[in-house]
Design a protein around this motif. Structure first.
Motif, PDB file in Angstrom:
ATOM      1  N   PHE A 291       3.340  10.916   7.718  1.00 55.21           N
ATOM      2  CA  PHE A 291       4.484  11.321   6.903  1.00 55.21           C
ATOM      3  C   PHE A 291       4.493  10.530   5.597  1.00 55.21           C
ATOM      4  CE2 PHE A 291       5.838  12.819  11.060  1.00 55.21           C
ATOM      5  CZ  PHE A 291       6.377  14.056  10.741  1.00 55.21           C
ATOM      6  N   ARG A 292       4.525  11.257   4.494  1.00 52.82           N
ATOM      7  CA  ARG A 292       4.544  10.654   3.163  1.00 52.82           C
ATOM      8  C   ARG A 292       5.603  11.294   2.274  1.00 52.82           C
ATOM      9  NH1 ARG A 292       1.460   8.081   5.808  1.00 52.82           N
ATOM     10  NH2 ARG A 292      -0.638   7.320   5.287  1.00 52.82           N
ATOM     11  N   GLY A 309       8.881   8.181  11.474  1.00 49.95           N
ATOM     12  CA  GLY A 309       8.274   6.870  11.289  1.00 49.95           C
ATOM     13  C   GLY A 309       6.990   6.912  10.500  1.00 49.95           C
ATOM     14  N   MET A 310       6.698   5.798   9.850  1.00 50.75           N
ATOM     15  CA  MET A 310       5.463   5.595   9.111  1.00 50.75           C
ATOM     16  C   MET A 310       5.235   4.095   8.981  1.00 50.75           C
ATOM     17  SD  MET A 310       8.273   6.368   7.203  1.00 50.75           S
ATOM     18  CE  MET A 310       8.115   8.129   7.013  1.00 50.75           C
ATOM     19  N   ALA A 311       4.001   3.680   8.811  1.00 53.34           N
ATOM     20  CA  ALA A 311       3.686   2.253   8.682  1.00 53.34           C
ATOM     21  C   ALA A 311       3.064   1.946   7.326  1.00 53.34           C
ATOM     22  CB  ALA A 311       2.764   1.809   9.809  1.00 53.34           C
ATOM     23  N   ARG A 312       1.904   2.541   7.034  1.00 55.64           N
ATOM     24  CA  ARG A 312       1.197   2.186   5.796  1.00 55.64           C
ATOM     25  C   ARG A 312       1.995   2.471   4.527  1.00 55.64           C
ATOM     26  NH1 ARG A 312      -4.242   5.282   6.754  1.00 55.64           N
ATOM     27  NH2 ARG A 312      -2.732   6.637   7.792  1.00 55.64           N
ATOM     28  N   PRO A 313       2.823   3.512   4.465  1.00 57.91           N
ATOM     29  CA  PRO A 313       3.632   3.673   3.255  1.00 57.91           C
ATOM     30  C   PRO A 313       4.528   2.475   2.953  1.00 57.91           C
ATOM     31  CG  PRO A 313       3.573   5.732   4.447  1.00 57.91           C
ATOM     32  CD  PRO A 313       2.919   4.709   5.328  1.00 57.91           C
ATOM     33  N   PHE A 314       4.988   1.764   3.996  1.00 55.77           N
ATOM     34  CA  PHE A 314       5.797   0.570   3.771  1.00 55.77           C
ATOM     35  C   PHE A 314       4.935  -0.608   3.319  1.00 55.77           C
ATOM     36  CE2 PHE A 314       8.764   2.899   6.518  1.00 55.77           C
ATOM     37  CZ  PHE A 314       9.957   2.701   5.828  1.00 55.77           C
ATOM     38  N   ILE A 315       3.662  -0.616   3.704  1.00 53.08           N
ATOM     39  CA  ILE A 315       2.757  -1.661   3.229  1.00 53.08           C
ATOM     40  C   ILE A 315       2.468  -1.448   1.738  1.00 53.08           C
ATOM     41  CG2 ILE A 315       0.467  -2.696   3.506  1.00 53.08           C
ATOM     42  CD1 ILE A 315       0.513  -1.771   6.426  1.00 53.08           C
ATOM     43  N   ASP A 317       4.392   0.227  -0.408  1.00 60.68           N
ATOM     44  CA  ASP A 317       5.628   0.081  -1.169  1.00 60.68           C
ATOM     45  C   ASP A 317       6.753  -0.272  -0.211  1.00 60.68           C
ATOM     46  OD1 ASP A 317       7.874   0.246  -2.770  1.00 60.68           O
ATOM     47  OD2 ASP A 317       7.230   2.053  -3.819  1.00 60.68           O
ATOM     48  N   PRO A 318       7.123  -1.554  -0.120  1.00 57.39           N
ATOM     49  CA  PRO A 318       8.181  -1.939   0.805  1.00 57.39           C
ATOM     50  C   PRO A 318       9.529  -1.302   0.481  1.00 57.39           C
ATOM     51  CG  PRO A 318       7.577  -3.776  -0.616  1.00 57.39           C
ATOM     52  CD  PRO A 318       6.556  -2.711  -0.834  1.00 57.39           C
ATOM     53  N   ASP A 319       9.690  -0.765  -0.739  1.00 59.72           N
ATOM     54  CA  ASP A 319      10.912  -0.065  -1.118  1.00 59.72           C
ATOM     55  C   ASP A 319      10.837   1.431  -0.828  1.00 59.72           C
ATOM     56  OD1 ASP A 319      12.323  -2.308  -2.120  1.00 59.72           O
ATOM     57  OD2 ASP A 319      11.130  -2.244  -3.946  1.00 59.72           O
ATOM     58  N   PHE A 320       9.866   1.836  -0.025  1.00 58.45           N
ATOM     59  CA  PHE A 320       9.671   3.249   0.293  1.00 58.45           C
ATOM     60  C   PHE A 320      10.965   3.902   0.748  1.00 58.45           C
ATOM     61  CE2 PHE A 320       8.772   6.507   3.499  1.00 58.45           C
ATOM     62  CZ  PHE A 320       7.907   7.351   2.824  1.00 58.45           C
ATOM     63  N   ALA A 321      11.654   3.295   1.715  1.00 55.30           N
ATOM     64  CA  ALA A 321      12.861   3.917   2.261  1.00 55.30           C
ATOM     65  C   ALA A 321      13.963   4.015   1.213  1.00 55.30           C
ATOM     66  CB  ALA A 321      13.351   3.123   3.474  1.00 55.30           C
TER      67      ALA A 321
END
Length: 647
Positions: A291-292, A309-315, A317-321
């Motif tokens: 999910f992107r 849920g997603m993991a690498r998008p937060f790596i 850009d920690p401001d992803f959410a």
């Protein structure tokens, strides 16, 4: 930023008596910032920054429940040990202090060793060898299984006492609990019931942590005979819910080496299955992987998922959410799915596109631009020459710091080597990053001059100059009459070349990296009748991470591809190549219509003499050709160096 009320992903959600501020979950991952099994201050800083970025729930990964499920490097958190509770508490408080619900995922690896050495014998439900391991595991006795149940109970209790709101049980990706859930479980004791182990683990943990959240992560394993496909999960999950109620289910896909998909996966694999999963389970449903985009997340939620849920998008850009919740998707620094820094742990996890993620005790990825002149005393506008990842990163950071900056590039299209890489099939993640940087420059009002190579006279008005002119591929000299192209030329032209030259030979440089691989995939995508890869190295794709190599080999299964290792091309003729073994010097011939060569990438520098007082720095491939991570980090570092002096 204000949440968008029209987005389902921005709505709060109640889970096990806890309120999540939105529907976005940072699913389990880890950075290996762990020493002797205990999380470090660097680990806490990572989770703090991620939680501050707005995720509704954060699930930590890499947490083992027993010594036989650890690695010699001991970078997995050893949750069964009460003496590391203070270190785990720092991690939990970092997450909760950032406003997120904190969940600790617990795992026993079972027969999977993660490809690393181990001090202990791998174990499983039965003596069935993993396709990813050379030997069959030790089958656990009934008493040994009961000790595993207790290990999960103790680890869950320690995690909650350290400040986590709850735990998630890893029953996916081919690890121990998944091995019991799978049809490879052929036991004839009580644990021959595929849900028995997991049900006992849930019940045991309930006695330890009460009604706090217990989640279960399961994965759809690929292949008709995988033993744990979607049909299996839809059969097992309702039974498990009835036998041992838990708080939520987290559904993902894949096993070791496929559960972290590469760029070839462009859409969430489970998106079309959400409605079916929703019909099978009544408890809160978290769907994960791939999910992107807002559109895909919204579709999953509207199809019945409660959380995404997603993991690498937060790596990346920690401001992803925070950005997604506010409707600012355009400003999200995109994960490219390159599986490079985040999967190598050298010494800890990093990210190719996020220069702020550095090694232990570093505030960012280390990077030092090359000074080509002594620092001048003049202040004024800045010229960035080159619009690849390094140059655009530099210009973005300068513009955000309030500097006046102009970007020149000799090419009509921005992106440099990243744009070139993105031309190949299954490598579009790099183009997404290029598009992000280009859009950011536009939003920041940076003037970009495509198709422009500035002269020394034109550069005199700039006090500081950053050279980001990239690299170019050297021609590999091969005598003979066969049409020969560099891999750079081939990526630009393969759709036109291959129909006229359907037998394609690729001469790799021996390092097994993406230039030769992309030439192979491009030729096949264009309809090549046969592709032959010749390499002086020991094999094909040897430079890739295990995840990328496994998924590449899965894609190429059945392709008209022949690999000739430890050989090179000595000459060509109108109908083929002459090869020579680098070992015994034996010669052979191969039919081909075109030869593609992978040559050394060499720095490309702007030839000009700086004016008196000008400060000139070089970054990225024009210093030494390397990876995107180096280019981005050096571009950012150059901007910080420029901004440190008056603009």
């Amino acid at each position: 930023m204000t949440p968008r009320t029209d987005l389902a992903l921005a709505a709060p959600f109640t889970l096990g008596g806890l309120t999540l501020r939105n529907r976005l979950v940072a699913t389990a991952h880890a950075t290996a910032a762990v020493t002797d099994g205990a999380p470090t201050e660097t680990d806490a800083a990572y989770w703090r920054r991620l939680a501050q970025g707005g995720a509704g729930m954060v699930i930590t990964g890499g947490t083992a429940v027993a010594s036989e499920s650890t690695l010699p490097q001991r970078y997995l958190t050893e949750a069964w040990r009460p003496e590391i509770k203070d270190a785990v508490r720092r991690r939990a408080e970092a997450i909760t202090g950032g406003g997120a619900v904190a969940i600790a995922q617990l795992v026993h690896l079972g027969r999977e060793t993660l490809g690393a050495g181990t001090y202990y014998a791998p174990v499983s439900a039965a003596d069935v060898r993993s396709p990813r391991e050379a030997s069959a595991p030790h089958p656990l006795s009934t008493e040994e299984v009961r000790r595993v149940v207790d290990a999960f109970r103790i680890s869950a209790g320690n995690s909650v006492q350290a400040g986590f709101h709850g735990v998630e049980l890893h029953a996916g990706h081919g690890y121990l609990i998944a091995q019991f859930l799978s049809r490879v479980n052929t036991r004839d004791d009580e644990y021959g019931d595929r849900i028995a182990l997991l049900a006992q683990v849930i019940d045991s943990i309930r006695t330890e942590i009460g009604e706090r959240p217990i989640g279960v992560r399961v994965s759809v394993e690929p292949g008709e005979n995988s033993g744990l496909g979607l049909d299996d999960l839809i059969e097992l999950l309702p039974r498990l819910c009835a036998a041992s109620p838990f708080t939520y289910v987290n559904v993902t896909t894949g096993v070791r080496n496929t559960y972290v998909p590469d760029m070839a996966t462009t859409r969430p694999p489970l998106l079309e299955s959400v409605a079916r999963l929703r019909a099978a389970v009544e408890l809160p449903l978290l769907v994960s992987q791939g999910f992107r985009a807002v559109a895909d997340i919204e579709r999953a939620l509207n199809s019945g998922a409660d959380l995404v849920g997603m993991a690498r998008p937060f790596i990346a850009d920690p401001d992803f959410a925070r950005k997604m919740v506010s409707g600012d998707e355009r400003s999200v620094r995109p994960c490219t799915s390159c599986n490079e820094g985040c999967r190598t742990f050298e010494p800890t996890g990093s990210c190719s596109v996020n220069p702020e993620l550095g090694p232990p005790r570093a505030l960012a990825r280390p990077a030092v631009p090359l000074m080509l002149t002594r620092p001048g005393s003049h202040s004024g506008p800045v010229a960035v020459v080159g619009a690849g990842p390094s140059g655009m990163e530099c210009a973005m950071a300068l513009a955000r710091a309030g500097g006046e900056v102009v970007v020149f590039d000799s090419a009509q299209d921005a992106g440099g080597q990243a744009r070139l890489a993105g031309l190949a099939p299954h490598r579009s993640g790099w183009q997404k990053f290029v598009d992000y940087q280009r859009c950011q420059l536009a939003d920041l009002g940076v003037r970009v001059m495509p198709g422009s190579s500035p002269t020394a006279a034109e550069l005199t008005e700039y006090s500081q100059i950053v050279l980001a002119t990239g690299a170019e591929e050297a021609v590999v000299p091969v005598p003979g009459g066969l049409p020969t192209l560099t891999s750079t030329d081939f990526l630009h032209r393969y759709a036109d070349v291959v129909p006229r030259a359907p037998r394609v030979a690729v001469l790799d440089d021996g390092f097994g990296w993406w230039q030769g691989i992309s030439a192979v995939e491009s030729a096949l995508a264009a309809g090549a009748r046969e592709v032959t890869l010749i390499t002086p190295g020991t094999g094909f794709a040897t430079g890739l991470s295990p995840e990328n190599r496994t998924q590449l080999m899965n894609r190429l299964a059945g392709a008209h591809l022949r690999v000739i290792a430890m050989s090179t091309v000595t000459a060509t003729s109108a109908d083929g190549l002459r090869l020579r073994s680098v070992m015994d010097r034996h010669e052979a011939r191969v039919a081909a219509d075109v030869l593609v060569t992978v040559g050394e990438r060499r720095p490309r520098r702007l030839d000009f003499t700086p004016a008196t007082g000008q400060t000139v720095r070089a970054v990225g491939d024009c210093v030494v050709p390397r990876r995107v991570a180096h280019a981005v980090a050096e571009g950012r570092a150059a901007a910080e160096a420029v901004a440190a002096r008056p603009l």
